[in-house]
Design a protein around this motif. Sequence first.
Motif, PDB file in Angstrom:
ATOM      1  N   LEU A 103      34.362  41.339  35.413  1.00 37.36           N
ATOM      2  CA  LEU A 103      34.976  41.639  36.703  1.00 37.36           C
ATOM      3  C   LEU A 103      35.575  43.043  36.703  1.00 37.36           C
ATOM      4  CD1 LEU A 103      35.694  40.699  39.513  1.00 37.36           C
ATOM      5  CD2 LEU A 103      37.708  39.543  38.575  1.00 37.36           C
ATOM      6  N   ALA A 104      36.138  43.444  35.582  1.00 37.72           N
ATOM      7  CA  ALA A 104      36.700  44.796  35.487  1.00 37.72           C
ATOM      8  C   ALA A 104      35.613  45.852  35.683  1.00 37.72           C
ATOM      9  CB  ALA A 104      37.394  44.979  34.141  1.00 37.72           C
ATOM     10  N   ARG A 105      34.421  45.589  35.159  1.00 36.34           N
ATOM     11  CA  ARG A 105      33.328  46.544  35.341  1.00 36.34           C
ATOM     12  C   ARG A 105      32.925  46.649  36.812  1.00 36.34           C
ATOM     13  NH1 ARG A 105      31.774  44.228  30.326  1.00 36.34           N
ATOM     14  NH2 ARG A 105      30.341  42.759  31.331  1.00 36.34           N
ATOM     15  N   VAL A 106      32.964  45.531  37.517  1.00 34.22           N
ATOM     16  CA  VAL A 106      32.677  45.545  38.953  1.00 34.22           C
ATOM     17  C   VAL A 106      33.710  46.390  39.690  1.00 34.22           C
ATOM     18  CG1 VAL A 106      32.596  44.118  41.036  1.00 34.22           C
ATOM     19  CG2 VAL A 106      31.457  43.341  38.957  1.00 34.22           C
ATOM     20  N   LEU A 107      34.975  46.222  39.315  1.00 30.98           N
ATOM     21  CA  LEU A 107      36.029  47.014  39.949  1.00 30.98           C
ATOM     22  C   LEU A 107      35.871  48.494  39.641  1.00 30.98           C
ATOM     23  CD1 LEU A 107      39.112  44.695  39.326  1.00 30.98           C
ATOM     24  CD2 LEU A 107      37.967  45.120  41.501  1.00 30.98           C
ATOM     25  N   ASP A 108      35.510  48.815  38.399  1.00 32.98           N
ATOM     26  CA  ASP A 108      35.297  50.219  38.034  1.00 32.98           C
ATOM     27  C   ASP A 108      34.159  50.837  38.840  1.00 32.98           C
ATOM     28  OD1 ASP A 108      37.360  50.148  36.213  1.00 32.98           O
ATOM     29  OD2 ASP A 108      36.040  49.796  34.467  1.00 32.98           O
ATOM     30  N   ALA A 109      33.179  50.013  39.189  1.00 35.01           N
ATOM     31  CA  ALA A 109      32.057  50.493  40.001  1.00 35.01           C
ATOM     32  C   ALA A 109      32.407  50.553  41.486  1.00 35.01           C
ATOM     33  CB  ALA A 109      30.840  49.590  39.794  1.00 35.01           C
ATOM     34  N   ARG A 110      33.629  50.132  41.835  1.00 32.38           N
ATOM     35  CA  ARG A 110      34.163  50.198  43.201  1.00 32.38           C
ATOM     36  C   ARG A 110      33.334  49.362  44.184  1.00 32.38           C
ATOM     37  NH1 ARG A 110      38.041  54.115  42.995  1.00 32.38           N
ATOM     38  NH2 ARG A 110      38.323  54.050  45.252  1.00 32.38           N
ATOM     39  N   VAL A 111      32.768  48.264  43.662  1.00 31.18           N
ATOM     40  CA  VAL A 111      31.955  47.394  44.520  1.00 31.18           C
ATOM     41  C   VAL A 111      32.789  46.792  45.645  1.00 31.18           C
ATOM     42  CG1 VAL A 111      30.605  45.258  44.583  1.00 31.18           C
ATOM     43  CG2 VAL A 111      30.319  46.872  42.679  1.00 31.18           C
ATOM     44  N   TYR A 132      41.098  44.214  49.157  1.00 30.13           N
ATOM     45  CA  TYR A 132      40.724  43.285  48.093  1.00 30.13           C
ATOM     46  C   TYR A 132      40.570  43.988  46.740  1.00 30.13           C
ATOM     47  CZ  TYR A 132      38.199  39.501  45.735  1.00 30.13           C
ATOM     48  OH  TYR A 132      37.815  38.521  44.858  1.00 30.13           O
ATOM     49  N   GLY A 133      39.831  45.103  46.730  1.00 30.58           N
ATOM     50  CA  GLY A 133      39.637  45.823  45.476  1.00 30.58           C
ATOM     51  C   GLY A 133      40.946  46.321  44.889  1.00 30.58           C
ATOM     52  N   GLU A 134      41.822  46.841  45.739  1.00 35.96           N
ATOM     53  CA  GLU A 134      43.117  47.337  45.272  1.00 35.96           C
ATOM     54  C   GLU A 134      43.967  46.207  44.701  1.00 35.96           C
ATOM     55  OE1 GLU A 134      45.169  49.722  48.200  1.00 35.96           O
ATOM     56  OE2 GLU A 134      43.253  50.111  49.204  1.00 35.96           O
ATOM     57  N   ILE A 135      43.938  45.061  45.359  1.00 36.99           N
ATOM     58  CA  ILE A 135      44.727  43.914  44.895  1.00 36.99           C
ATOM     59  C   ILE A 135      44.238  43.442  43.529  1.00 36.99           C
ATOM     60  CG2 ILE A 135      45.277  41.488  45.359  1.00 36.99           C
ATOM     61  CD1 ILE A 135      45.156  42.241  48.372  1.00 36.99           C
ATOM     62  N   LEU A 136      42.915  43.312  43.381  1.00 41.97           N
ATOM     63  CA  LEU A 136      42.372  42.848  42.103  1.00 41.97           C
ATOM     64  C   LEU A 136      42.670  43.831  40.983  1.00 41.97           C
ATOM     65  CD1 LEU A 136      38.892  41.220  42.813  1.00 41.97           C
ATOM     66  CD2 LEU A 136      41.157  40.187  42.781  1.00 41.97           C
ATOM     67  N   ALA A 137      42.656  45.120  41.302  1.00 44.02           N
ATOM     68  CA  ALA A 137      42.927  46.137  40.277  1.00 44.02           C
ATOM     69  C   ALA A 137      44.329  45.986  39.680  1.00 44.02           C
ATOM     70  CB  ALA A 137      42.763  47.530  40.875  1.00 44.02           C
ATOM     71  N   LEU A 138      45.229  45.382  40.436  1.00 40.44           N
ATOM     72  CA  LEU A 138      46.597  45.202  39.964  1.00 40.44           C
ATOM     73  C   LEU A 138      46.744  44.017  39.020  1.00 40.44           C
ATOM     74  CD1 LEU A 138      48.533  45.824  43.321  1.00 40.44           C
ATOM     75  CD2 LEU A 138      48.250  47.415  41.395  1.00 40.44           C
ATOM     76  N   VAL A 139      45.775  43.096  39.032  1.00 42.14           N
ATOM     77  CA  VAL A 139      45.926  41.871  38.243  1.00 42.14           C
ATOM     78  C   VAL A 139      44.822  41.666  37.200  1.00 42.14           C
ATOM     79  CG1 VAL A 139      47.239  40.653  40.031  1.00 42.14           C
ATOM     80  CG2 VAL A 139      44.735  40.494  40.021  1.00 42.14           C
ATOM     81  N   VAL A 140      43.703  42.339  37.349  1.00 45.07           N
ATOM     82  CA  VAL A 140      42.579  42.118  36.431  1.00 45.07           C
ATOM     83  C   VAL A 140      42.764  42.947  35.171  1.00 45.07           C
ATOM     84  CG1 VAL A 140      40.107  42.468  36.088  1.00 45.07           C
ATOM     85  CG2 VAL A 140      40.936  41.478  38.231  1.00 45.07           C
ATOM     86  N   ASP A 141      42.777  42.255  34.033  1.00 43.73           N
ATOM     87  CA  ASP A 141      42.873  42.891  32.712  1.00 43.73           C
ATOM     88  C   ASP A 141      41.466  42.926  32.117  1.00 43.73           C
ATOM     89  OD1 ASP A 141      43.189  43.457  29.984  1.00 43.73           O
ATOM     90  OD2 ASP A 141      45.156  42.508  29.904  1.00 43.73           O
ATOM     91  N   SER A 142      40.981  44.096  31.783  1.00 47.87           N
ATOM     92  CA  SER A 142      39.615  44.233  31.278  1.00 47.87           C
ATOM     93  C   SER A 142      39.391  43.489  29.974  1.00 47.87           C
ATOM     94  CB  SER A 142      39.263  45.709  31.098  1.00 47.87           C
ATOM     95  OG  SER A 142      40.121  46.308  30.151  1.00 47.87           O
ATOM     96  N   ARG A 143      40.468  43.197  29.235  1.00 47.94           N
ATOM     97  CA  ARG A 143      40.312  42.442  27.990  1.00 47.94           C
ATOM     98  C   ARG A 143      40.093  40.957  28.264  1.00 47.94           C
ATOM     99  NH1 ARG A 143      45.896  44.615  25.639  1.00 47.94           N
ATOM    100  NH2 ARG A 143      46.310  44.078  27.827  1.00 47.94           N
ATOM    101  N   GLN A 144      40.624  40.466  29.344  1.00 48.63           N
ATOM    102  CA  GLN A 144      40.482  39.050  29.682  1.00 48.63           C
ATOM    103  C   GLN A 144      39.327  38.791  30.649  1.00 48.63           C
ATOM    104  OE1 GLN A 144      44.335  38.000  31.220  1.00 48.63           O
ATOM    105  NE2 GLN A 144      45.251  37.792  29.181  1.00 48.63           N
ATOM    106  N   LEU A 145      39.080  39.734  31.561  1.00 50.01           N
ATOM    107  CA  LEU A 145      38.027  39.582  32.566  1.00 50.01           C
ATOM    108  C   LEU A 145      37.139  40.827  32.553  1.00 50.01           C
ATOM    109  CD1 LEU A 145      40.357  38.274  35.434  1.00 50.01           C
ATOM    110  CD2 LEU A 145      38.926  36.882  33.925  1.00 50.01           C
TER     111      LEU A 145
END
Length: 246
Positions: free
Chosen positions: A201-209, A185-198
């Motif tokens: 959520l990008a901060r959550v991904l950076d924290a590897r939650v 799930y985390g890997e998939i979201l990392a491919l589509v989440v743009d930190s400028r738009q979301l």
Amino acid sequence: MSELPAEVALMWRLRDGSRRGPKPSLTVDDITRAAIDLADAEGLAAVSMARVAERLGNSTMALYRHVKSKDELLVLMSDAALERPDPLPDGVDWRTGLTFWAEGVMVAIRKHRWYSKLPIAGPPAGPNNLAWLDSALGALKDTGLPEGAKVGVVMGLMTYVHGEIRLSLDLAAGFRENPAAFSQYGEILALVVDSRQLPALARVLDARVFDEVSNFDEMSDEDFDFGLQLYLDGVAGFIERVCQDS
């Protein structure tokens, strides 16, 4: 109102069952118990009047003399499967009491996981469901809350508990069918989440939650308790505010 709704009368065994002739060998309790056993073994989708009749060694028409439809049967199952709550421990405060109550609901539904698939057609009205409602209200008896506020607190707690259980069981079923959707799930979201738009959520991904989203085989007691205590924190603030204003 001059008489009880038919389904309520059935749950309380107040529907007139008098008939001429010998006493029937089949009862509403027999039918309900067989339906619950069938759902435990094969899931809620397997429950039908015909399958329950087969399990009891009776004709389908024999069931209809006691239970008029599958919808009525589901109503009976929704009350009987929950059983009665254990008494609240003596002398506990409201928060401990509601935690005990919520954990009891979790245990009860774990015994019958199909319970989360039952349609919710109205407020609790059967003897077992009302016993659970009474137990939760009883936990709030010394809070100083008005009776209407107690009902609001308990209904909110019911929404959390049943919602968490339904979501967890659905996720567990999804995990069994497609575990990769969770483990990646985390890997998939990392491919589509743009930190400028979301950005949040990008901060959550950076924290590897979401790197730990890997297993939904069981309802997590830890996650359940985390949300429960958040809700009860809100109730504590509400009680304090109401008591200060009164």
